[in-house]
Design a protein around this motif. Structure first.
Motif, PDB file in Angstrom:
ATOM      1  N   PRO A  32       0.450  -1.234  -0.184  1.00 25.24           N
ATOM      2  CA  PRO A  32      -0.207   0.356  -0.278  1.00 25.24           C
ATOM      3  C   PRO A  32       1.245   1.338  -0.288  1.00 25.24           C
ATOM      4  O   PRO A  32       0.070   2.096  -1.099  1.00 25.24           O
ATOM      5  N   TYR A  33       1.818   1.485   1.082  1.00 19.99           N
ATOM      6  CA  TYR A  33       3.711   3.069   0.855  1.00 19.99           C
ATOM      7  C   TYR A  33       3.431   2.327  -1.430  1.00 19.99           C
ATOM      8  O   TYR A  33       3.592   4.056  -0.770  1.00 19.99           O
ATOM      9  N   VAL A  34       4.124   1.563  -1.535  1.00 18.05           N
ATOM     10  CA  VAL A  34       4.092   1.776  -2.843  1.00 18.05           C
ATOM     11  C   VAL A  34       3.242   2.373  -3.337  1.00 18.05           C
ATOM     12  O   VAL A  34       3.380   3.141  -4.670  1.00 18.05           O
ATOM     13  N   LEU A  35       2.605   1.532  -3.511  1.00 15.27           N
ATOM     14  CA  LEU A  35       0.897   1.955  -4.436  1.00 15.27           C
ATOM     15  C   LEU A  35       0.697   3.610  -4.093  1.00 15.27           C
ATOM     16  O   LEU A  35       0.677   4.608  -4.826  1.00 15.27           O
ATOM     17  N   THR A  36       0.336   4.306  -3.193  1.00 10.18           N
ATOM     18  CA  THR A  36      -0.124   5.311  -2.048  1.00 10.18           C
ATOM     19  C   THR A  36       1.147   6.687  -3.575  1.00 10.18           C
ATOM     20  O   THR A  36       0.985   7.182  -3.335  1.00 10.18           O
ATOM     21  N   HIS A  37       2.189   5.865  -2.841  1.00  9.12           N
ATOM     22  CA  HIS A  37       3.757   6.969  -3.354  1.00  9.12           C
ATOM     23  C   HIS A  37       3.462   7.014  -4.885  1.00  9.12           C
ATOM     24  O   HIS A  37       3.774   8.226  -6.034  1.00  9.12           O
ATOM     25  N   SER A  38       3.454   5.849  -5.801  1.00 10.39           N
ATOM     26  CA  SER A  38       3.528   6.483  -7.252  1.00 10.39           C
ATOM     27  C   SER A  38       2.047   6.742  -7.740  1.00 10.39           C
ATOM     28  O   SER A  38       1.240   6.883  -9.118  1.00 10.39           O
TER      29      SER A  38
END
Length: 466
Positions: free
Chosen positions: A193-199
């Motif tokens: 979820p952190y990677v998706l939010t960042h992108s």
């Protein structure tokens, strides 16, 4: 982060050493007393299968090719299902009856000492490449995230793996794998979820990447996808390391339940590193090497605490697979080659200590090879190609027909490997008009054709060991 990894590594070594005190015989070292239930079999299989290829390697493939990178782990999951319901229970019954420790023990009885020796020698060479690939995965992560030089990262991975595995073999690694699997799954689930939010989420990735093929499940192209399926599906039901773990099962129910759950988790898990790789490409499209995609995502796309957990997950993934590779090397070099051809009368106690010593030596050789390899996927491809081409056809025909002969097994393995090496060296593919086949695919197809012909023309009457 480095302090976190050091603490984690020390815990693994101490736990492995503690459990290793219970390994009193070669049977404990190679098949853990044949007492694995479905839960322990699941954890040791999934720990073996979620390694450098499934984490750093697949993230790199997704960084380059997008959604179709799923086929690497997806093919492994399909192969695991075949092992669970078809190959595993059948070969386990034979191994239990005749007290086999390794797959080569079965091949020796089913075909001949010569054939099992050829396979064991090739597996030892390929497995060294596989082990170095796992060490390379550890090094990439430590280099980018914790600024550890590549050489020191490779050595660190080798030290941790060899010490806890050499202590107790499969018995030690299976218990350590419980912790590693928990860390692997938690780390990647937290990271996603952190990677998706960042992108910017899926829509953010779509807007940043202007390519239809990148979001196509078959975007990598038929040649690559068929190559992965043909190479990897058999690899995960014929692998000596995985079959050796199946030999440790308590009963057939444990095999079916534990191995199938392992396959199911692979099929689901495959989505996570793929999305991470795609998200990393959307944000950082100019990385110097695709192998740096996962480390870059961990370092730059999530908070520090989550990055620490993710780093521990990747470290656990690489180490857990590396111990399985050492298990395969110990089996091939000590049980399958040394005991069978050089010292048949070796005592059980000396076989145990020889296995521990060989594991340590292989750790050193793996470091040397890892420092010379260019990428993780190239290292894994060497191993999976050798294994699938040489072993898939003889094992399947050996298990399911009495007519398969030693001559057919040897011819199929050698001809398949010769064709694969020739096509690879010369950069040749087979164009069938509607699809183009790579070297490994052609080699595997040829091996099945040859053993099929030999089974019809040169059958061998064989009484199955069941």
């Amino acid at each position: 982060m480095l302090a976190f990894i050091i603490l984690y590594a020390v815990i693994l070594i101490l736990l492995g050493a503690f459990i290793g005190r219970r390994a009193k015989s070669a049977s404990d070292f190679f098949v853990a007393g044949r007492n694995f239930g479905s839960g322990l079999l699941f954890t040791t299989l999934i720990a073996a299968n979620l390694g450098a290829g499934s984490t750093v390697g697949v993230t790199a493939l997704a960084y380059q090719h997008g959604l179709s990178a799923w086929w690497w782990i997806g093919s492994a999951g399909i192969g695991s299902m075949i092992l669970a319901f078809w190959v595993g229970p059948r070969i386990w019954r034979i191994a239990r009856e005749h007290n086999y420790y390794t797959l080569s023990d079965y091949l020796d009885a089913r075909y001949s000492k010569i054939f099992s020796g050829i396979i064991s020698f090739m597996m030892a060479l390929g497995t060294l490449a596989l082990f170095s690939g796992q060490l390379l995965g550890i090094a990439w992560i430590l280099e980018v995230v914790a600024d550890v030089p590549k050489t020191q990262g490779v050595i660190a991975g080798a030290v941790v793996t060899t010490l806890y595995f050499a202590a107790g073999g499969l018995l030690s690694s299976a218990i350590v794998n419980i912790i590693e699997v928990a860390v692997i799954l938690a780390g990647f689930v937290i990271a996603l979820p952190y990677v998706l939010t960042h992108s910017g989420g899926i829509e953010g990735i779509r807007s940043a990447v202007n390519s239809v093929a990148y979001f196509d499940f078959f975007g990598m192209g038929s040649t690559a996808i068929i190559g992965y399926i043909v190479m990897l599906v058999p690899s995960f039901f014929i692998s000596p390391g995985l079959i050796g773990k199946v030999f440790a099962a308590r009963d057939e129910r444990a095999i079916k339940t534990g191995t199938a759950l392992n396959g199911l988790v692979q099929l689901v898990f495959a989505v996570i590193p793929v999305i991470i790789g795609m998200a990393c490409f959307a944000v950082y499209p100019d990385l110097t090497r695709p192998d740096l995609a996962l480390p870059a995502a961990m370092k730059n796309m999530m908070p520090f605490w989550a990055a620490c957990v993710a780093l521990g997950a990747v470290f656990a993934a690489e180490v857990s697979t590396a111990d399985t590779v050492l298990y395969m090397l110990a089996g091939s070099l000590v049980n399958d080659l040394y005991r069978r051809f050089i010292n048949p009368g070796i005592s059980d106690n000396k076989l145990l200590w020889a296995s521990r010593c060989v594991s340590l030596v292989c750790g050193v050789i793996g470091v040397v090879l890892a420092l010379r390899l260019e990428s993780i996927i190239s290292a894994l491809t060497i191993f999976y190609s050798l294994m699938s081409v040489s072993l898939a056809a003889p094992l399947i025909f050996g298990l399911f027909t009495e007519r398969a002969s030693n001559t057919g097994a040897i011819l199929s393995a050698l001809c398949g490997i010769v064709l694969t090496l020739y096509m690879t060296y010369n950069g040749i593919t087979a164009d069938l008009g509607f699809v183009r086949l790579n070297a490994s695919t052609c080699g595997i197809i040829l091996s099945f054709v040859i053993i099929s012909a030999a089974t019809l023309l040169m059958p061998r009457r064989y009484v199955r060991q069941e």
